[in-house]
Design a protein around this motif. Structure first.
Motif, PDB file in Angstrom:
ATOM      1  N   GLU A 282       7.981   3.912   2.088  1.00 37.29           N
ATOM      2  CA  GLU A 282       6.765   4.685   2.379  1.00 37.29           C
ATOM      3  C   GLU A 282       6.166   5.255   1.096  1.00 37.29           C
ATOM      4  O   GLU A 282       4.941   5.262   0.917  1.00 37.29           O
ATOM      5  CB  GLU A 282       7.077   5.809   3.362  1.00 37.29           C
ATOM      6  CG  GLU A 282       7.410   5.340   4.773  1.00 37.29           C
ATOM      7  CD  GLU A 282       6.241   4.650   5.441  1.00 37.29           C
ATOM      8  OE1 GLU A 282       5.090   4.993   5.127  1.00 37.29           O
ATOM      9  OE2 GLU A 282       6.478   3.756   6.266  1.00 37.29           O
ATOM     10  N   GLN A 283       7.020   5.731   0.198  1.00 37.30           N
ATOM     11  CA  GLN A 283       6.532   6.286  -1.066  1.00 37.30           C
ATOM     12  C   GLN A 283       5.848   5.208  -1.900  1.00 37.30           C
ATOM     13  O   GLN A 283       4.760   5.419  -2.459  1.00 37.30           O
ATOM     14  CB  GLN A 283       7.689   6.908  -1.845  1.00 37.30           C
ATOM     15  CG  GLN A 283       8.228   8.199  -1.252  1.00 37.30           C
ATOM     16  CD  GLN A 283       9.405   8.726  -2.048  1.00 37.30           C
ATOM     17  OE1 GLN A 283      10.332   8.000  -2.397  1.00 37.30           O
ATOM     18  NE2 GLN A 283       9.390  10.013  -2.335  1.00 37.30           N
ATOM     19  N   VAL A 284       6.491   4.041  -1.981  1.00 33.21           N
ATOM     20  CA  VAL A 284       5.915   2.947  -2.756  1.00 33.21           C
ATOM     21  C   VAL A 284       4.620   2.465  -2.113  1.00 33.21           C
ATOM     22  O   VAL A 284       3.620   2.209  -2.803  1.00 33.21           O
ATOM     23  CB  VAL A 284       6.930   1.787  -2.868  1.00 33.21           C
ATOM     24  CG1 VAL A 284       6.287   0.575  -3.545  1.00 33.21           C
ATOM     25  CG2 VAL A 284       8.167   2.222  -3.652  1.00 33.21           C
ATOM     26  N   TYR A 285       4.614   2.370  -0.783  1.00 36.76           N
ATOM     27  CA  TYR A 285       3.415   1.918  -0.062  1.00 36.76           C
ATOM     28  C   TYR A 285       2.235   2.856  -0.336  1.00 36.76           C
ATOM     29  O   TYR A 285       1.126   2.403  -0.638  1.00 36.76           O
ATOM     30  CB  TYR A 285       3.721   1.856   1.434  1.00 36.76           C
ATOM     31  CG  TYR A 285       2.535   1.502   2.298  1.00 36.76           C
ATOM     32  CD1 TYR A 285       2.157   0.180   2.493  1.00 36.76           C
ATOM     33  CD2 TYR A 285       1.784   2.504   2.925  1.00 36.76           C
ATOM     34  CE1 TYR A 285       1.067  -0.146   3.294  1.00 36.76           C
ATOM     35  CE2 TYR A 285       0.699   2.188   3.724  1.00 36.76           C
ATOM     36  CZ  TYR A 285       0.347   0.861   3.899  1.00 36.76           C
ATOM     37  OH  TYR A 285      -0.727   0.552   4.680  1.00 36.76           O
ATOM     38  N   ARG A 286       2.463   4.165  -0.251  1.00 39.81           N
ATOM     39  CA  ARG A 286       1.376   5.126  -0.472  1.00 39.81           C
ATOM     40  C   ARG A 286       0.862   5.092  -1.903  1.00 39.81           C
ATOM     41  O   ARG A 286      -0.327   5.333  -2.142  1.00 39.81           O
ATOM     42  CB  ARG A 286       1.839   6.539  -0.104  1.00 39.81           C
ATOM     43  CG  ARG A 286       1.995   6.763   1.400  1.00 39.81           C
ATOM     44  CD  ARG A 286       2.093   8.251   1.708  1.00 39.81           C
ATOM     45  NE  ARG A 286       3.272   8.859   1.100  1.00 39.81           N
ATOM     46  CZ  ARG A 286       4.450   8.960   1.672  1.00 39.81           C
ATOM     47  NH1 ARG A 286       4.624   8.484   2.902  1.00 39.81           N
ATOM     48  NH2 ARG A 286       5.462   9.538   1.060  1.00 39.81           N
ATOM     49  N   SER A 287       1.742   4.824  -2.851  1.00 31.44           N
ATOM     50  CA  SER A 287       1.300   4.775  -4.246  1.00 31.44           C
ATOM     51  C   SER A 287       0.607   3.459  -4.578  1.00 31.44           C
ATOM     52  O   SER A 287      -0.167   3.382  -5.530  1.00 31.44           O
ATOM     53  CB  SER A 287       2.503   4.964  -5.181  1.00 31.44           C
ATOM     54  OG  SER A 287       3.390   3.869  -5.090  1.00 31.44           O
ATOM     55  N   MET A 288       0.864   2.428  -3.767  1.00 33.48           N
ATOM     56  CA  MET A 288       0.326   1.101  -4.048  1.00 33.48           C
ATOM     57  C   MET A 288      -0.952   0.805  -3.261  1.00 33.48           C
ATOM     58  O   MET A 288      -1.882   0.185  -3.783  1.00 33.48           O
ATOM     59  CB  MET A 288       1.391   0.041  -3.713  1.00 33.48           C
ATOM     60  CG  MET A 288       0.977  -1.393  -3.947  1.00 33.48           C
ATOM     61  SD  MET A 288       2.289  -2.541  -3.469  1.00 33.48           S
ATOM     62  CE  MET A 288       3.532  -2.172  -4.701  1.00 33.48           C
ATOM     63  N   VAL A 289      -1.013   1.254  -2.006  1.00 36.16           N
ATOM     64  CA  VAL A 289      -2.129   0.916  -1.116  1.00 36.16           C
ATOM     65  C   VAL A 289      -2.937   2.167  -0.816  1.00 36.16           C
ATOM     66  O   VAL A 289      -2.424   3.115  -0.204  1.00 36.16           O
ATOM     67  CB  VAL A 289      -1.608   0.286   0.189  1.00 36.16           C
ATOM     68  CG1 VAL A 289      -2.788  -0.037   1.107  1.00 36.16           C
ATOM     69  CG2 VAL A 289      -0.786  -0.954  -0.088  1.00 36.16           C
ATOM     70  N   GLN A 290      -4.183   2.172  -1.242  1.00 36.87           N
ATOM     71  CA  GLN A 290      -5.090   3.268  -0.931  1.00 36.87           C
ATOM     72  C   GLN A 290      -5.773   3.000   0.411  1.00 36.87           C
ATOM     73  O   GLN A 290      -6.027   1.840   0.768  1.00 36.87           O
ATOM     74  CB  GLN A 290      -6.148   3.421  -2.033  1.00 36.87           C
ATOM     75  CG  GLN A 290      -5.559   3.641  -3.416  1.00 36.87           C
ATOM     76  CD  GLN A 290      -4.708   4.899  -3.480  1.00 36.87           C
ATOM     77  OE1 GLN A 290      -5.081   5.929  -2.928  1.00 36.87           O
ATOM     78  NE2 GLN A 290      -3.557   4.803  -4.145  1.00 36.87           N
ATOM     79  N   PRO A 291      -6.087   4.058   1.175  1.00 38.78           N
ATOM     80  CA  PRO A 291      -6.754   3.846   2.480  1.00 38.78           C
ATOM     81  C   PRO A 291      -8.009   2.991   2.386  1.00 38.78           C
ATOM     82  O   PRO A 291      -8.283   2.187   3.285  1.00 38.78           O
ATOM     83  CB  PRO A 291      -7.076   5.272   2.928  1.00 38.78           C
ATOM     84  CG  PRO A 291      -6.036   6.125   2.264  1.00 38.78           C
ATOM     85  CD  PRO A 291      -5.787   5.476   0.926  1.00 38.78           C
ATOM     86  N   SER A 292      -8.771   3.140   1.296  1.00 38.10           N
ATOM     87  CA  SER A 292     -10.000   2.365   1.149  1.00 38.10           C
ATOM     88  C   SER A 292      -9.733   0.888   0.890  1.00 38.10           C
ATOM     89  O   SER A 292     -10.636   0.055   1.024  1.00 38.10           O
ATOM     90  CB  SER A 292     -10.841   2.940  -0.001  1.00 38.10           C
ATOM     91  OG  SER A 292     -10.103   2.914  -1.221  1.00 38.10           O
TER      92      SER A 292
ATOM     93  N   ALA B  75      12.273   7.129  -8.156  1.00 37.66           N
ATOM     94  CA  ALA B  75      11.571   7.306  -9.426  1.00 37.66           C
ATOM     95  C   ALA B  75      11.471   5.992 -10.180  1.00 37.66           C
ATOM     96  O   ALA B  75      10.423   5.673 -10.759  1.00 37.66           O
ATOM     97  CB  ALA B  75      12.307   8.345 -10.277  1.00 37.66           C
ATOM     98  N   VAL B  76      12.548   5.201 -10.172  1.00 36.94           N
ATOM     99  CA  VAL B  76      12.534   3.905 -10.863  1.00 36.94           C
ATOM    100  C   VAL B  76      11.468   3.007 -10.270  1.00 36.94           C
ATOM    101  O   VAL B  76      10.671   2.385 -10.981  1.00 36.94           O
ATOM    102  CB  VAL B  76      13.924   3.235 -10.773  1.00 36.94           C
ATOM    103  CG1 VAL B  76      13.844   1.786 -11.267  1.00 36.94           C
ATOM    104  CG2 VAL B  76      14.942   4.003 -11.591  1.00 36.94           C
ATOM    105  N   LEU B  77      11.409   2.923  -8.931  1.00 41.06           N
ATOM    106  CA  LEU B  77      10.455   2.032  -8.283  1.00 41.06           C
ATOM    107  C   LEU B  77       9.017   2.528  -8.435  1.00 41.06           C
ATOM    108  O   LEU B  77       8.103   1.735  -8.649  1.00 41.06           O
ATOM    109  CB  LEU B  77      10.801   1.875  -6.808  1.00 41.06           C
ATOM    110  CG  LEU B  77      12.105   1.144  -6.506  1.00 41.06           C
ATOM    111  CD1 LEU B  77      12.179   0.796  -5.033  1.00 41.06           C
ATOM    112  CD2 LEU B  77      12.245  -0.121  -7.329  1.00 41.06           C
ATOM    113  N   LEU B  78       8.811   3.818  -8.310  1.00 34.49           N
ATOM    114  CA  LEU B  78       7.453   4.346  -8.444  1.00 34.49           C
ATOM    115  C   LEU B  78       6.932   4.163  -9.860  1.00 34.49           C
ATOM    116  O   LEU B  78       5.721   4.007 -10.072  1.00 34.49           O
ATOM    117  CB  LEU B  78       7.429   5.831  -8.049  1.00 34.49           C
ATOM    118  CG  LEU B  78       7.656   6.112  -6.558  1.00 34.49           C
ATOM    119  CD1 LEU B  78       7.759   7.607  -6.310  1.00 34.49           C
ATOM    120  CD2 LEU B  78       6.548   5.502  -5.712  1.00 34.49           C
ATOM    121  N   ASN B  79       7.817   4.156 -10.841  1.00 34.49           N
ATOM    122  CA  ASN B  79       7.412   3.931 -12.231  1.00 34.49           C
ATOM    123  C   ASN B  79       7.153   2.453 -12.507  1.00 34.49           C
ATOM    124  O   ASN B  79       6.605   2.106 -13.555  1.00 34.49           O
ATOM    125  CB  ASN B  79       8.471   4.456 -13.196  1.00 34.49           C
ATOM    126  CG  ASN B  79       8.502   5.965 -13.251  1.00 34.49           C
ATOM    127  OD1 ASN B  79       7.499   6.628 -12.984  1.00 34.49           O
ATOM    128  ND2 ASN B  79       9.661   6.524 -13.576  1.00 34.49           N
TER     129      ASN B  79
END
Length: 344
Positions: free
Chosen positions: A132-142, A245-249
């Motif tokens: 979920e964290q990676v998805y939110r950082s990768m995909v914007q609602p728009s 943290a590793v994946l989000l970076n």
């Protein structure tokens, strides 16, 4: 920086250097540096002398900004064997060769086993939270094509794949031919890939392949392998949050995460089995791979020079499979696919 590297529509300033093993491309990104290796045999010159392509999926291009390096690269492509000569083996070189062989054995045998073990022991609740964290950082609602996303999820539900955990399909806007799985059950599909599909069995094959990646936790296993050292130490000291943290970076790497040949073959064969159980034709896989082959260029790199199995070999494996049947037309899936193609 002497070059610009582009992959999946994203461009990065880069520094390149020519070595015996190939062209090393060091990327300079806001989230940190990374290195890409291009094998000389798969580099494709273009009509413009300073532009080069690479015969792999996803498509990649390179613009060399230095005239001297451009000339050297063309020379290396014409005759790389004469440009980089191997030195004679002395005692030290033989020792180094033995060390490299041992290191390769550890990397290709021990690391995958440890990665699979760590992934199997990683709690699903953490994996879902991580996804979920990676998805939110990768995909914007728009970025989300909402009508197509709703239609894609209806199609997936109609496939009735047996899943222990929820799986959610998201269709995102973008002129990129790509689809990938994230930890925890997200499958991302780009609009351009959907536009290139002509039948419901192609889309079913795509979803079956990505679903196996999700079900068998291939993404998590590949992430553990790619960032194994940092993740292993984090888990050793009980810091599971460091994995996030590793994946989000390194979130952009997940768009082009390379699975091992074994995991890709597993996703193909188990995905094919899912289609057989559903009575769907194997031709969906064949047509899907031919479309991806066309998008990535007429020439395919050698299987051993790629982190994925050669697409031609994957087509052959599907066609030779004993589970490959034509299947009957599924009116429900056909109707849902038409809704997906016309969703607005």
């Amino acid at each position: 920086m002497n070059a610009t590297y582009t992959c999946n529509g994203l461009s990065y300033p880069a520094t390149i250097r020519l070595e015996g093993k190939g062209l090393f491309i060091e990327l300079h990104r806001a989230d940190g540096a990374g290195t890409v290796l291009w094998q000389y045999a798969s580099i494709r010159p273009s009509e413009r002398a300073s532009f080069f392509g690479y015969n792999d999926y996803p498509p990649q291009t390179l613009e060399v900004l230095d005239a001297v390096l451009t000339s050297q690269l063309h020379e290396a492509l014409r005759n790389p064997a004469n440009r980089f000569r191997a030195s004679r083996f002395g005692p030290l070189a033989k020792l180094l060769a033995i060390v490299l062989v041992l290191f390769s054995l550890v990397y290709f045998l021990v690391v995958p086993w440890v990665s699979g073990l760590l992934a199997s022991r990683f709690p699903y609740s953490y994996e879902k939270q991580l996804g979920e964290q990676v998805y939110r950082s990768m995909v914007q609602p728009s970025d989300i094509d909402k009508p197509a996303t709703a239609a894609a999820n209806r199609f997936f539900q109609a496939l009735q794949f047996d899943s222990e955990h929820p799986v959610r399909i998201t269709v995102v806007k973008g002129d990129v031919v790509n689809a990938f799985a994230l930890p925890g059950g997200h499958i991302i599909v780009y609009q351009k890939l959907l536009r290139g599909l002509d039948s419901y069995d192609e889309f079913a094959a795509l979803l079956a392949h990505e679903f196996v990646h999700v079900r068998n936790r291939h993404t998590l296993r590949s992430v553990f392998r790619q960032f194994g050292g940092t993740i292993f130490l984090s888990l050793l000291v009980g810091d599971a949050g460091a994995v996030s943290a590793v994946l989000l970076n390194n979130v952009n790497e997940l768009k082009n995460l390379s699975y091992s040949r074994r995991l890709e073959t597993e996703a193909d064969m188990e995905g094919l089995q899912l289609l057989r159980q559903r009575g769907i034709s194997c031709r969906g896989f064949v047509q899907l791979f031919r479309f991806l082959q066309k998008e990535s260029g007429a020439m395919q790199p050698s299987e051993w020079l790629s982190s994925h199995p050669d697409l031609s070999k994957r087509i052959g494996s599907i066609q030779r499979s004993g589970t490959c049947t034509e299947g009957n037309k599924d009116e429900q899936l056909h109707s849902l696919f038409l809704q997906l193609k016309t969703a607005e």
